[in-house]
Design an enzyme around this catalytic site. Sequence first.
Site, PDB file in Angstrom:
ATOM      1  N   LYS A 111       0.848  -1.203   0.000  1.00 43.19           N
ATOM      2  CA  LYS A 111       0.000   0.000   0.000  1.00 43.19           C
ATOM      3  C   LYS A 111       0.882   1.252   0.000  1.00 43.19           C
ATOM      4  O   LYS A 111       1.838   1.338   0.765  1.00 43.19           O
ATOM      5  CB  LYS A 111      -0.925  -0.010   1.222  1.00 43.19           C
ATOM      6  CG  LYS A 111      -1.773   1.266   1.346  1.00 43.19           C
ATOM      7  CD  LYS A 111      -2.955   1.098   2.282  1.00 43.19           C
ATOM      8  CE  LYS A 111      -2.658   1.244   3.737  1.00 43.19           C
ATOM      9  NZ  LYS A 111      -2.092   2.544   4.157  1.00 43.19           N
ATOM     10  N   GLU A 113       0.710   5.634  -0.031  1.00 38.35           N
ATOM     11  CA  GLU A 113      -0.138   6.807   0.209  1.00 38.35           C
ATOM     12  C   GLU A 113       0.155   7.881  -0.830  1.00 38.35           C
ATOM     13  O   GLU A 113       1.320   8.269  -0.994  1.00 38.35           O
ATOM     14  CB  GLU A 113       0.169   7.408   1.592  1.00 38.35           C
ATOM     15  CG  GLU A 113      -0.187   6.513   2.735  1.00 38.35           C
ATOM     16  CD  GLU A 113       0.061   7.192   4.088  1.00 38.35           C
ATOM     17  OE1 GLU A 113       0.368   8.403   4.132  1.00 38.35           O
ATOM     18  OE2 GLU A 113      -0.046   6.485   5.094  1.00 38.35           O
ATOM     19  N   GLU A 180      -9.360   7.434   3.580  1.00 35.10           N
ATOM     20  CA  GLU A 180      -9.334   7.757   5.013  1.00 35.10           C
ATOM     21  C   GLU A 180      -9.865   9.169   5.269  1.00 35.10           C
ATOM     22  O   GLU A 180      -9.415  10.133   4.630  1.00 35.10           O
ATOM     23  CB  GLU A 180      -7.892   7.619   5.523  1.00 35.10           C
ATOM     24  CG  GLU A 180      -7.744   7.983   6.998  1.00 35.10           C
ATOM     25  CD  GLU A 180      -6.440   7.503   7.626  1.00 35.10           C
ATOM     26  OE1 GLU A 180      -5.644   6.797   6.973  1.00 35.10           O
ATOM     27  OE2 GLU A 180      -6.227   7.845   8.808  1.00 35.10           O
TER      28      GLU A 180
HETATM   29  O1  KIV Z   1      -1.210   2.375   8.846  1.00 37.50           O
HETATM   30  C1  KIV Z   1      -2.412   2.111   8.970  1.00 37.50           C
HETATM   31  O2  KIV Z   1      -2.862   1.546   9.970  1.00 37.50           O
HETATM   32  C2  KIV Z   1      -3.324   2.499   7.908  1.00 37.50           C
HETATM   33  C3  KIV Z   1      -4.786   2.388   8.191  1.00 37.50           C
HETATM   34  C4  KIV Z   1      -5.204   3.531   9.014  1.00 37.50           C
HETATM   35  C5  KIV Z   1      -5.596   2.288   6.962  1.00 37.50           C
HETATM   36  O3  KIV Z   1      -2.901   2.914   6.869  1.00 37.50           O
END
Ligand code: KIV
Length: 263
Positions: A111, A113, A180
Amino acid sequence: MSISIQHLNKLKANREKIAALTAYDASFARLFSEQGVEVLLVGDSLGQVIQGHIHTIPVTIDQVVYHTHCVSRGNQNAFLVADMPFMTYSTPQQSLENAAQLMRAGAQMVKLEGGEYLCDSIRRLVEQGIPVCGHLGLTPQSVHTLGGYRVQGKTAESKDKIFRAAEALVEAGIQLLVLECVPSDLAADITGRLSVPVIGIGAGNGTDGQILVSYDLLGMHASPPKFVKNFMQDAETIQQAVQQYVAAVKSVEFPSTDHCYDR
Ligand code: KIV
């Protein structure tokens, strides 16, 4: 049987909500996956809940690799996503090298950002067989640019920017998106428009699924944000709390309007 991205796509198509949680170690990974949590995220929130930092910025790739190893050993059948920490995906080449480490540790997807500027990196990752999850709205690694942990997508301009970014990331090849802290109607619109499952946190109940930081669900946040529900409140065991979370996500009882941001 292990949960795959194809299974998550089927849940979206059938309008069955996806229950996701963060996990950082083998014991919780086992417990969460045994209670029906379909997606486990080794989040860089480990910087806060495990390490005691106030932001996710100090978290390193080696630390996420370590926790991904731990989670993958305990995980029974959930789909395992691992976060790329701050400044570990600044160029396509750097993204490839760091994502490879997470995949070797047991992640099934990484993932990242951020918005459109990530498209080149996403394309390179996908070409090399690394599935990617996007993360838009409140992106905690940019906390200092955003001026704090604030709801995003409130103005027409910001809403438009998030919408365009979501479409560009899908075009580049993401197969999952975390949204988010955005107003519920924006999250529902994006979810309806995109072909990939959208998992919300503080984004209302119109997304394809929900994720929480697991320690927050267990009532361990000293001053929880509005979107958090303490599921330990009515549970006798952690297993029960997680069962209740999964059931509340599936039945769309969580998040309720109390946990949502409106425009
Ligand atoms: O790091 C994390 O826990 C996240 C969640 C808030 C989606 O990215």
